[in-house]
Scaffold this active site. Structure first.
Site, PDB file in Angstrom:
ATOM      1  N   ASP A  44       0.826  -1.207   0.000  1.00  0.00           N
ATOM      2  CA  ASP A  44       0.000   0.000   0.000  1.00  0.00           C
ATOM      3  C   ASP A  44       0.861   1.259   0.000  1.00  0.00           C
ATOM      4  OD1 ASP A  44       0.880  -0.011   2.605  1.00  0.00           O
ATOM      5  OD2 ASP A  44      -1.100  -0.090   3.528  1.00  0.00           O
ATOM      6  N   SER A  45       2.179   1.070   0.018  1.00  0.00           N
ATOM      7  CA  SER A  45       3.100   2.191  -0.196  1.00  0.00           C
ATOM      8  C   SER A  45       2.894   2.816  -1.565  1.00  0.00           C
ATOM      9  CB  SER A  45       4.556   1.733  -0.034  1.00  0.00           C
ATOM     10  OG  SER A  45       4.789   0.534  -0.753  1.00  0.00           O
ATOM     11  N   ASP A  83      -0.716  -6.524  -0.349  1.00  0.00           N
ATOM     12  CA  ASP A  83      -0.999  -5.792   0.887  1.00  0.00           C
ATOM     13  C   ASP A  83      -2.501  -5.537   0.994  1.00  0.00           C
ATOM     14  OD1 ASP A  83       0.075  -4.722   3.171  1.00  0.00           O
ATOM     15  OD2 ASP A  83       1.217  -3.157   2.152  1.00  0.00           O
ATOM     16  N   LYS A 113      -0.845  -9.549   3.078  1.00  0.00           N
ATOM     17  CA  LYS A 113      -0.124  -8.965   4.216  1.00  0.00           C
ATOM     18  C   LYS A 113      -1.069  -8.068   5.008  1.00  0.00           C
ATOM     19  CE  LYS A 113       3.008  -5.556   4.015  1.00  0.00           C
ATOM     20  NZ  LYS A 113       2.510  -4.625   5.078  1.00  0.00           N
ATOM     21  N   GLU A 115      -1.301  -5.492   8.578  1.00  0.00           N
ATOM     22  CA  GLU A 115      -0.598  -4.767   9.631  1.00  0.00           C
ATOM     23  C   GLU A 115      -1.313  -4.972  10.967  1.00  0.00           C
ATOM     24  OE1 GLU A 115       0.145  -0.675   8.814  1.00  0.00           O
ATOM     25  OE2 GLU A 115       0.898  -1.053   6.791  1.00  0.00           O
ATOM     26  N   GLU A 182       9.336  -3.610  10.872  1.00  0.00           N
ATOM     27  CA  GLU A 182       9.703  -2.309  10.304  1.00  0.00           C
ATOM     28  C   GLU A 182      10.141  -1.339  11.392  1.00  0.00           C
ATOM     29  OE1 GLU A 182       8.041   1.319   7.450  1.00  0.00           O
ATOM     30  OE2 GLU A 182       6.942  -0.585   7.538  1.00  0.00           O
TER      31      GLU A 182
END
Length: 265
Positions: A44-45, A83, A113, A115, A182
């Site tokens: 999602d970057s 993501d 993925k 978070e 991270e």
């Protein structure tokens, strides 16, 4: 040969480092695949790197699906992870499972993925039991930027360190086959990695992990807005591209492009 979960765990057992690159389109994925990058993360970057937003929060499920499809067309061997964007898995268990399933079905990515830590452990457990491999992500989690306030190293304070341990263990026990750390102090990342059966990938977490991930645009120097401490640029891509564009502009304005050889008779 196509990389799968068994391939990745074999590398972990043998102490061979795993490479991962975040990328978002056909050509960059194709280049990564051709040089043997193990994993590609459609992160999602893309919110900051592709869309030009200040954070990742605006990225939609449809955008992740679109970009993952583009990436999959360029890949023959790499293990592709999609993501899950902000609020695509936080509303309810039912909606989260539906969205994760949709991503896997429509894109043919190999894993998703997520978070978070303890708060998503039940979801991770559910997904792995129904056949969707899960990558966890703890430490600094960009989807929590409004809580953190700004990008930061997580785990310097005792309470942060203890929470990170709990979150990491919760993800591992729930069945996450891989966990991204991270912006975590090296000593803490090493501790978590040494006691883990999951594959541990670092981004700003030091070298005592199973592998590293960076964003494609950072590696090749295309993204110039900011450069985190953990980024190593292997090419000044933006400078090279600007030079090429300047030369094109000069040639067109000077009447030197196209030439006879570049024209049809």
């Amino acid at each position: 040969m196509a990389i799968n979960l068994q391939t990745l765990f074999k590398k972990k057992r043998e102490g061979k480092k795993i490479t991962m690159v975040s990328t978002y389109d056909y050509w960059s994925a194709k280049l990564c695949d051709e040089v043997g990058i193990d994993c590609i993360l459609v992160g999602d970057s893309l919110g900051t790197v592709v869309k030009g937003e200040g954070d990742t929060l605006s990225v939609t499920l449809e955008e992740i699906i679109y970009h993952t499809k583009c990436v999959m067309r360029g890949v023959k061997n790499a293990f592709v992870i999609a993501d899950m964007p902000f609020m695509s898995y936080q509303v309810s268990m039912e909606k989260a499972v539906e969205n994760c399933g949709r991503v896997i079905k429509e894109t043919k990515a190999k894993a998703v993925k997520l978070e978070g830590g303890e708060e998503i452990a039940e979801l991770v457990y559910k997904l792995t039991r129904i056949g969707i491999p899960v990558v966890g992500h703890v430490g600094f989690t960009p989807q929590h930027i409004n809580v953190f306030g700004k990008p930061k190293v997580v785990g310097k304070k005792k309470e942060e360190e203890e929470k990170l341990r709990r979150d990491f263990r919760a993800l591992e026990e729930a069945g996450a086959f891989m966990i991204v750390l991270e912006s975590v102090p090296t000593h803490l990342a090493k501790e978590l990695w040494k006691g883990s059966n999951s594959i541990v990938i670092g981004i700003g977490a030091g070298k005592y992990v199973d592998g590293q991930v960076l964003v494609f645009h950072d590696i090749v120097g295309l993204f110039e807005d900011f450069k985190p401490k953990f980024v190593r640029r292997y090419l000044e891509g933006a400078k090279l591209v600007k030079e090429a564009l300047k030369n094109f502009k000069i040639d067109v304005e000077g009447g030197n492009f196209p030439s006879e050889e570049e024209s049809y008779g």
